[in-house]
Design a protein around this motif. Structure first.
Motif, PDB file in Angstrom:
ATOM      1  N   GLU A 181     122.917  -1.650  76.800  1.00 63.12           N
ATOM      2  CA  GLU A 181     123.191  -0.829  75.770  1.00 63.12           C
ATOM      3  C   GLU A 181     123.423  -1.630  74.904  1.00 63.12           C
ATOM      4  O   GLU A 181     124.512  -2.331  75.450  1.00 63.12           O
ATOM      5  CB  GLU A 181     123.698   0.870  76.306  1.00 63.12           C
ATOM      6  N   LEU A 182     123.008  -1.647  73.567  1.00 58.75           N
ATOM      7  CA  LEU A 182     124.286  -2.407  72.881  1.00 58.75           C
ATOM      8  C   LEU A 182     124.525  -1.748  72.021  1.00 58.75           C
ATOM      9  O   LEU A 182     123.126  -0.441  71.308  1.00 58.75           O
ATOM     10  CB  LEU A 182     122.931  -3.855  72.303  1.00 58.75           C
ATOM     11  N   ASP A 183     125.351  -1.735  71.125  1.00 51.80           N
ATOM     12  CA  ASP A 183     125.602  -0.601  69.702  1.00 51.80           C
ATOM     13  C   ASP A 183     124.583  -1.029  68.990  1.00 51.80           C
ATOM     14  O   ASP A 183     123.979  -2.825  68.725  1.00 51.80           O
ATOM     15  CB  ASP A 183     126.932  -1.958  69.316  1.00 51.80           C
ATOM     16  N   ARG A 184     124.729  -0.763  67.921  1.00 53.65           N
ATOM     17  CA  ARG A 184     122.955  -0.680  67.225  1.00 53.65           C
ATOM     18  C   ARG A 184     123.714  -1.142  65.620  1.00 53.65           C
ATOM     19  O   ARG A 184     123.351  -2.420  65.415  1.00 53.65           O
ATOM     20  CB  ARG A 184     123.230   0.711  66.351  1.00 53.65           C
ATOM     21  N   ALA A 185     124.734  -1.445  65.867  1.00 48.82           N
ATOM     22  CA  ALA A 185     125.611  -2.906  65.069  1.00 48.82           C
ATOM     23  C   ALA A 185     124.861  -3.653  64.920  1.00 48.82           C
ATOM     24  O   ALA A 185     124.862  -5.356  64.644  1.00 48.82           O
ATOM     25  CB  ALA A 185     126.831  -2.563  65.081  1.00 48.82           C
ATOM     26  N   ASP A 186     124.294  -4.108  66.465  1.00 49.09           N
ATOM     27  CA  ASP A 186     124.742  -5.732  66.888  1.00 49.09           C
ATOM     28  C   ASP A 186     123.196  -5.621  67.352  1.00 49.09           C
ATOM     29  O   ASP A 186     123.075  -7.132  67.438  1.00 49.09           O
ATOM     30  CB  ASP A 186     124.850  -6.067  68.886  1.00 49.09           C
ATOM     31  N   LEU A 187     121.918  -4.792  67.104  1.00 47.65           N
ATOM     32  CA  LEU A 187     121.232  -5.234  67.348  1.00 47.65           C
ATOM     33  C   LEU A 187     119.903  -5.834  66.158  1.00 47.65           C
ATOM     34  O   LEU A 187     119.235  -6.959  66.536  1.00 47.65           O
ATOM     35  CB  LEU A 187     120.315  -3.874  67.429  1.00 47.65           C
ATOM     36  N   PRO A 188     120.701  -6.246  65.001  1.00 49.01           N
ATOM     37  CA  PRO A 188     119.657  -7.123  64.174  1.00 49.01           C
ATOM     38  C   PRO A 188     119.904  -8.250  64.860  1.00 49.01           C
ATOM     39  O   PRO A 188     118.664  -9.033  64.312  1.00 49.01           O
ATOM     40  CB  PRO A 188     120.996  -6.648  62.551  1.00 49.01           C
ATOM     41  N   GLY A 189     121.106  -9.030  65.185  1.00 46.83           N
ATOM     42  CA  GLY A 189     120.869 -10.174  65.747  1.00 46.83           C
ATOM     43  C   GLY A 189     119.937 -10.291  66.664  1.00 46.83           C
ATOM     44  O   GLY A 189     119.866 -11.432  67.038  1.00 46.83           O
ATOM     45  N   GLN A 190     118.986  -9.272  67.511  1.00 46.34           N
ATOM     46  CA  GLN A 190     118.246  -9.691  68.703  1.00 46.34           C
ATOM     47  C   GLN A 190     117.218  -9.288  68.232  1.00 46.34           C
ATOM     48  O   GLN A 190     116.054  -9.470  69.156  1.00 46.34           O
ATOM     49  CB  GLN A 190     118.505  -8.237  69.953  1.00 46.34           C
ATOM     50  N   LEU A 191     116.808  -9.560  66.696  1.00 47.10           N
ATOM     51  CA  LEU A 191     115.770  -8.629  66.312  1.00 47.10           C
ATOM     52  C   LEU A 191     114.112  -9.226  66.361  1.00 47.10           C
ATOM     53  O   LEU A 191     113.673  -9.835  66.530  1.00 47.10           O
ATOM     54  CB  LEU A 191     114.999  -8.607  64.491  1.00 47.10           C
ATOM     55  N   CYS A 192     114.923 -11.141  65.943  1.00 45.71           N
ATOM     56  CA  CYS A 192     113.880 -12.350  65.974  1.00 45.71           C
ATOM     57  C   CYS A 192     113.414 -12.152  67.411  1.00 45.71           C
ATOM     58  O   CYS A 192     112.619 -12.329  67.931  1.00 45.71           O
ATOM     59  CB  CYS A 192     114.928 -13.577  65.798  1.00 45.71           C
ATOM     60  N   GLY A 193     114.306 -12.183  68.914  1.00 46.88           N
ATOM     61  CA  GLY A 193     114.558 -12.057  69.842  1.00 46.88           C
ATOM     62  C   GLY A 193     113.069 -11.615  70.577  1.00 46.88           C
ATOM     63  O   GLY A 193     112.136 -11.269  70.873  1.00 46.88           O
ATOM     64  N   PHE A 194     113.220 -10.654  70.149  1.00 34.99           N
ATOM     65  CA  PHE A 194     112.818  -8.844  69.595  1.00 34.99           C
ATOM     66  C   PHE A 194     110.943  -9.253  69.325  1.00 34.99           C
ATOM     67  O   PHE A 194     109.883  -9.149  70.012  1.00 34.99           O
ATOM     68  CB  PHE A 194     112.955  -7.150  69.147  1.00 34.99           C
ATOM     69  N   LEU A 195     111.178  -9.809  68.153  1.00 36.75           N
ATOM     70  CA  LEU A 195     109.788  -9.691  67.681  1.00 36.75           C
ATOM     71  C   LEU A 195     109.229 -10.964  68.114  1.00 36.75           C
ATOM     72  O   LEU A 195     107.935 -11.320  68.632  1.00 36.75           O
ATOM     73  CB  LEU A 195     109.889 -10.780  65.799  1.00 36.75           C
ATOM     74  N   SER A 196     109.741 -11.671  68.085  1.00 37.58           N
ATOM     75  CA  SER A 196     109.163 -13.077  69.595  1.00 37.58           C
ATOM     76  C   SER A 196     108.355 -11.925  70.822  1.00 37.58           C
ATOM     77  O   SER A 196     107.027 -12.926  71.492  1.00 37.58           O
ATOM     78  CB  SER A 196     109.889 -13.991  69.747  1.00 37.58           C
TER      79      SER A 196
END
Ligand code: UDP
Length: 430
Positions: A86-101
């Motif tokens: 689980e990641l804090d929601r505040a840390d998720l924007p940093g993972q959006l590129c990886g998710f999109l890819s």
């Protein structure tokens, strides 16, 4: 001669994006709540209409399979983006590129055009949907679920305001989405007034309730199963334990009720079902501390998050479900309770004004003053006739909200968005 006609494409498959919470999670704790229930119920009903749904969510454990079948026609795709936890929601924007890819890679494994429409849930998913829509040339339908500007305006004391990055992210999604789905007309108004959403892109689609799971049944049997006294007045809170949901208001109101009528102490039970979430009053232990401070530990019972069939028993066992939230985009708990025949006393905010019919299926209360809540609840507890009246109307009100209707309306929204974006040319002989 061959003429070219334009035929409207059918919606065959939807890419549903839910970055931060998986439809496989147990709702009622952490980040899992109404949105999870919404995504699962809608996906199943869309599949029944012949529309396949693939739900993309972040892989939060190493042993999750890349693809899992949730129901016939509904797949969950786990996308690796960031650590397997689980990641804090505040840390998720940093993972959006990886998710999109990961999302784009999945589509690339198949023929182009695998998805006809993207439906993103919550702004983080909207950001992913934004780029996927440009890459795939399909429309983006977005549901906010909650809006930072609304939440920040109605913040509970001690709650953390939503950050500026979320406000900006939501504004961007509103600008690029082909359709914005609002849960109620009031939410549609907020999208238009606070986010400048173009009126013609906003569609109102009410969420629903699973009427097979949530239906009236014997109160006595439910109390027996839950080990609750048969003759008590049971006030119920269901939901994530967080400041926004304000379970503290129920406890404070119950303390006032007992103070004003000490005979109630032996007849009142306050039950809270749900797990920790967010900050502030986020741990059930803090509710235990509050109950002790208020001198009502003996009448308060806390229970961990329950699956929906068990939750139905809690609703049936209760005399009143209390929803004192500072804000609710809709409030599925209110509908589920009414579907089980239990009236709701709710805060007069957001979607709860639609979910509850004031004076008919429950009561709406203005503000969060515990005395006002104690008065509203006190008016009802000793009036079995009035509770019966509200109970009968509660069921009637709730049956108007089925998930099948929600899915059918969403299918129309998808079709409308596709029609505006792409008309497939087909050859017609004449
Ligand atoms: N829920 C659940 N088990 C629990 C508590 C809640 O399954 O122990 C579900 C509940 O049935 C409802 C959802 O979580 O469908 C909460 O939705 P609601 O719209 O009331 O609140 P949200 O979580 O969206 O803020």
């Amino acid at each position: 001669m061959v003429r070219v006609a334009l035929r409207r494409r059918r919606v065959n498959r939807v890419a549903t994006i839910s970055v931060h919470t998986s439809p496989l999670d147990q709702p009622g704790t952490g980040d899992a709540g109404g949105m999870n229930v919404y995504i699962v119920e809608v996906a199943k009903r869309l599949a029944e209409l012949g529309i396949e749904v693939e739900i993309f969510t972040r892989q939060t454990a190493r042993d999750l399979p890349p693809v899992a079948e949730l129901a016939p026609g509904v797949m969950v795709r786990h996308v690796t983006a960031g650590p397997y936890e689980e990641l804090d929601r505040a840390d998720l924007p940093g993972q959006l590129c990886g998710f999109l890819s990961g999302v784009l890679r999945t589509e690339a494994m198949y023929d182009p055009g695998r998805y006809d429409v993207i439906h993103s849930h919550y702004w983080l998913s909207g950001q992913v949907g934004w780029l996927a829509k440009e890459r795939w040339g399909v429309p983006l339908v977005h549901t906010m679920h909650t809006m930072a500007k609304v939440k920040n305006a109605l913040l509970a004391a001690g709650d953390r305001p939503e950050p500026a990055i979320r406000v900006l992210g939501e504004e961007q999604v509103v600008e690029v989405a082909d359709r914005l789905v609002a849960n109620t007309a009031a939410e549609a108004r907020e999208l238009i007034d606070l986010y400048d959403a173009p009126t013609d892109r906003v569609a109102v689609v009410n969420p629903g309730v699973n009427l097979k799971v949530f239906q009236p049944a014997s109160k006595g049997a439910a109390r027996h199963r839950l080990d609750l006294p048969q003759d008590a007045h049971v006030l119920l809170f269901v939901g994530r334990i967080q400041p926004l949901k304000a379970p503290d208001i129920l406890l404070k109101a119950a303390a006032r009720m007992v103070e004003q009528d000490p005979t109630l102490r032996s007849r009142l039970v306050v039950a809270c079902v749900g797990g920790p979430s967010g900050n502030g009053l986020a741990r059930p232990a803090l509710l235990t501390d509050l109950a002790a401070e208020l001198g009502i530990s003996d009448i308060v019972r806390l229970a961990p998050p329950a699956p929906q069939h068990e939750l139905a028993d809690w609703y049936r066992a209760a005399d009143i479900t209390v929803v004192p939230s500072h804000n609710e985009s809709f409030g599925l708990v209110a509908l589920e309770s009414q579907a089980c025949g239990t009236p709701v006393v709710a805060a007069s905010v957001g979607g709860l004004r639609t979910a509850v019919r004031d004076g008919l299926s429950g009561l709406l209360v203005d503000g969060h003053d515990p005395d006002t809540w104690a008065r509203a609840l006190g008016r009802l507890v000793d009036r079995p006739g009035w509770l019966d009246f509200l109970s009968a109307n509660a069921v009637r009100h709730a049956v108007g909200f089925g998930w099948s209707e929600t899915a059918a309306c969403l299918a129309d929204v998808y079709a409308g968005a596709m029609a505006q974006r792409q008309w497939a040319p087909v050859a017609v002989n004449s």
